[in-house]
Design an enzyme around this catalytic site. Structure first.
Site, PDB file in Angstrom:
ATOM      1  N   GLU A 127      62.387  -7.496 -33.286  1.00 45.57           N
ATOM      2  CA  GLU A 127      63.712  -8.062 -33.546  1.00 45.57           C
ATOM      3  C   GLU A 127      63.907  -9.300 -32.675  1.00 45.57           C
ATOM      4  O   GLU A 127      63.079  -9.595 -31.808  1.00 45.57           O
ATOM      5  CB  GLU A 127      64.788  -7.014 -33.270  1.00 45.57           C
ATOM      6  CG  GLU A 127      64.658  -5.791 -34.165  1.00 45.57           C
ATOM      7  CD  GLU A 127      65.758  -4.753 -33.928  1.00 45.57           C
ATOM      8  OE1 GLU A 127      66.659  -5.020 -33.110  1.00 45.57           O
ATOM      9  OE2 GLU A 127      65.698  -3.682 -34.559  1.00 45.57           O
ATOM     10  N   ARG A 267      28.622 -37.187 -36.989  1.00 46.48           N
ATOM     11  CA  ARG A 267      29.389 -38.311 -36.435  1.00 46.48           C
ATOM     12  C   ARG A 267      28.491 -39.203 -35.586  1.00 46.48           C
ATOM     13  O   ARG A 267      27.842 -38.749 -34.651  1.00 46.48           O
ATOM     14  CB  ARG A 267      30.536 -37.772 -35.580  1.00 46.48           C
ATOM     15  CG  ARG A 267      31.345 -38.857 -34.872  1.00 46.48           C
ATOM     16  CD  ARG A 267      32.256 -39.597 -35.857  1.00 46.48           C
ATOM     17  NE  ARG A 267      33.338 -40.260 -35.163  1.00 46.48           N
ATOM     18  CZ  ARG A 267      33.274 -41.501 -34.666  1.00 46.48           C
ATOM     19  NH1 ARG A 267      32.161 -42.198 -34.789  1.00 46.48           N
ATOM     20  NH2 ARG A 267      34.319 -42.016 -34.053  1.00 46.48           N
ATOM     21  N   GLN A 278      25.290 -35.205 -23.861  1.00 51.74           N
ATOM     22  CA  GLN A 278      25.350 -33.976 -23.075  1.00 51.74           C
ATOM     23  C   GLN A 278      26.762 -33.415 -22.979  1.00 51.74           C
ATOM     24  O   GLN A 278      26.964 -32.194 -22.976  1.00 51.74           O
ATOM     25  CB  GLN A 278      24.794 -34.226 -21.672  1.00 51.74           C
ATOM     26  CG  GLN A 278      24.539 -32.944 -20.888  1.00 51.74           C
ATOM     27  CD  GLN A 278      23.885 -33.211 -19.551  1.00 51.74           C
ATOM     28  OE1 GLN A 278      24.481 -33.847 -18.690  1.00 51.74           O
ATOM     29  NE2 GLN A 278      22.659 -32.725 -19.378  1.00 51.74           N
ATOM     30  N   GLN A 337      39.026 -31.530 -29.919  1.00 56.71           N
ATOM     31  CA  GLN A 337      38.575 -32.610 -29.039  1.00 56.71           C
ATOM     32  C   GLN A 337      37.288 -33.246 -29.566  1.00 56.71           C
ATOM     33  O   GLN A 337      37.128 -34.473 -29.539  1.00 56.71           O
ATOM     34  CB  GLN A 337      38.346 -32.072 -27.621  1.00 56.71           C
ATOM     35  CG  GLN A 337      38.242 -33.142 -26.550  1.00 56.71           C
ATOM     36  CD  GLN A 337      39.565 -33.846 -26.304  1.00 56.71           C
ATOM     37  OE1 GLN A 337      40.620 -33.347 -26.689  1.00 56.71           O
ATOM     38  NE2 GLN A 337      39.507 -35.004 -25.679  1.00 56.71           N
ATOM     39  N   GLU A 364      51.666  -8.215 -31.343  1.00 58.78           N
ATOM     40  CA  GLU A 364      51.033  -6.939 -30.983  1.00 58.78           C
ATOM     41  C   GLU A 364      50.759  -6.839 -29.478  1.00 58.78           C
ATOM     42  O   GLU A 364      49.764  -6.251 -29.048  1.00 58.78           O
ATOM     43  CB  GLU A 364      49.750  -6.722 -31.791  1.00 58.78           C
ATOM     44  CG  GLU A 364      50.031  -6.514 -33.271  1.00 58.78           C
ATOM     45  CD  GLU A 364      48.807  -6.120 -34.059  1.00 58.78           C
ATOM     46  OE1 GLU A 364      48.044  -5.268 -33.578  1.00 58.78           O
ATOM     47  OE2 GLU A 364      48.628  -6.672 -35.159  1.00 58.78           O
ATOM     48  N   SER A 367      49.709 -11.680 -24.067  1.00 53.27           N
ATOM     49  CA  SER A 367      48.619 -11.653 -23.089  1.00 53.27           C
ATOM     50  C   SER A 367      49.085 -11.061 -21.768  1.00 53.27           C
ATOM     51  O   SER A 367      48.327 -10.359 -21.082  1.00 53.27           O
ATOM     52  CB  SER A 367      48.077 -13.072 -22.868  1.00 53.27           C
ATOM     53  OG  SER A 367      47.411 -13.540 -24.027  1.00 53.27           O
ATOM     54  N   GLU A 368      50.344 -11.332 -21.419  1.00 53.02           N
ATOM     55  CA  GLU A 368      50.884 -10.790 -20.170  1.00 53.02           C
ATOM     56  C   GLU A 368      50.982  -9.265 -20.235  1.00 53.02           C
ATOM     57  O   GLU A 368      50.652  -8.560 -19.273  1.00 53.02           O
ATOM     58  CB  GLU A 368      52.250 -11.409 -19.890  1.00 53.02           C
ATOM     59  CG  GLU A 368      52.214 -12.893 -19.530  1.00 53.02           C
ATOM     60  CD  GLU A 368      51.938 -13.805 -20.722  1.00 53.02           C
ATOM     61  OE1 GLU A 368      51.492 -14.953 -20.501  1.00 53.02           O
ATOM     62  OE2 GLU A 368      52.147 -13.369 -21.882  1.00 53.02           O
TER      63      GLU A 368
END
Length: 386
Positions: A127, A267, A278, A337, A364, A367-368
């Site tokens: 909610e 590219r 590298q 990037q 769901e 992360s905390e």
């Protein structure tokens, strides 16, 4: 130490779903994943492939729910089409309360149709003022004769507007807090008095719905399990599906990596492909290493999850979700990037992945919250370094 390699049957399943996704979903994914509308074409294709059978027990027309299979299917679907993954797992989440806690009449009414893909599922828990704090939900259900009268609003109910099997959680006794929550099964697709279903406008194109009840009458026989057991029903469902969230984000990360690798080889800059530099190679090396690490962690968690006792391995499931969702965000960001300006074009595959990868770190269990769960499991001695 257990081995968490795929069984021969799981390898076959993975190849089967990958072939299906690449052949049937790839042509329509760009359009499907840029609209919030439910794609009934995707649902039809998955039903024809028999994928919804994996979210239903064998006695009701399915092949049985195996957490490892859920994870395999989610990874392969999300690698190609985000909405296909959403549709698959929401039918699982909508069905699990009925499967684990429902009565036989409810199971016979809904589960065979879910297995055939005739109807889809949804899960309405969150909610506006309650996310991780489930006990604070405010939607109520008051018994009146043979009906419960519902009032309140649910948010972020994925596929809610098209779900004829929607598991909804409300308070039947607000004075008891979390112990006063009960679960009901309902049809959120068919227009009914007192029921308003509205699509939400989210960052990623996603069929997320706001479901509002205003003196909405639901038969008391639609209650799942016993009154006041809704918290347990909600948490058990989330525990079963938690590690599969990690699997879905592994699929997203895999797709981003593949796009970045392909682009880097094609590219040209300063007379050679950028894949020869590298700096780009290091990015790609980190991406593939992190993807494989997350995949193994998800596989371990899924192999250990018992659908009837998922709480026993909740710490490992939280580890899998935490690492995989955070990893996927980093990988997709690095892919953008590498593509540079080409990754910023609205609607391109990397753009779709970039938008889609953000939500799994929230839904769901944020992360905390996952870190809290992991820490608690550590303190109890349930998990550790093996």
């Amino acid at each position: 130490m257990m081995s968490f390699q795929y069984t021969e049957e799981q390898k076959k399943l993975k190849l089967k779903v990958r072939k299906f996704a690449e052949e049937k979903l790839t042509p329509i994914a760009p359009g499907v994943d840029t609209t919030a509308e439910i794609s009934w074409d995707v649902i039809r294709l998955m039903a024809e492939e028999g994928l919804y059978r994996y979210v239903v027990p064998s006695q009701y027309g399915g092949v049985g729910i195996v957490p490892a299979n859920l994870s395999i299917i989610r990874e392969e679907l999300s690698r190609v089409c985000i909405q296909a993954d959403d549709s698959f797992i929401m039918s699982a989440m909508g069905s699990l309360p009925v499967i684990l806690f429902g009565n036989e009449e409810q199971k016979q009414k809904y589960l065979p149709r879910i297995a055939k893909g005739e109807i889809i599922g949804s899960y309405a828990l969150t909610e506006g003022s309650s996310g991780s704090d489930v006990a604070s939900i405010k939607t109520t259900a008051e018994l009146s004769g043979d009906f419960y009268i519902l009032n309140g609003t649910k948010y972020y109910a994925s596929n809610g507007g098209g779900a004829e099997l929607c598991s909804v959680f409300v308070k039947t006794d607000p004075s008891l807090g979390g112990k006063g929550i009960s679960a009901f099964v309902m049809d959120a697709k068919t227009p009914q008095p007192g029921l308003t279903v509205k699509m939400m406008n989210l960052v990623a194109a996603h069929p997320g719905y706001e479901i509002t009840f205003k003196n909405y009458r639901i038969p008391k026989e639609n209650m799942i399990g016993e009154p006041g057991k809704g918290m347990r029903i909600a948490m058990t469902t989330l525990d079963v599906c938690r590690c599969s969230v990690g699997a879905a984000t592994v699929g997203i990360a895999q797709a981003a990596y593949e796009e970045a690798l392909k682009y880097a080889k094609e590219r040209q800059a300063f007379g050679r492909s950028i894949a020869e530099f590298q700096a780009i190679q290091f990015k790609l090396a980190d991406m593939v290493t992190n993807i494989q690490a997350a995949r193994l962690l998800v596989s371990q968690s899924a192999a250990l999850t018992d659908i009837n006792h998922p709480g026993k391995t909740i710490g490992r499931a939280s580890m899998a979700k935490l690492f995989a969702t955070e990893m996927a965000s980093r990988v997709v960001d690095e892919a953008v990037q590498i593509l540079g300006g080409s990754g910023l074009i609205r609607g391109c595959k990397i753009d779709r992945l970039y938008r889609a990868v953000r939500a799994p770190r929230i839904y769901e269990g944020t992360s905390e919250i996952q870190r809290i769960t992991i820490a608690r499991s550590l303190m109890k001695g349930e998990i550790g370094i093996e």
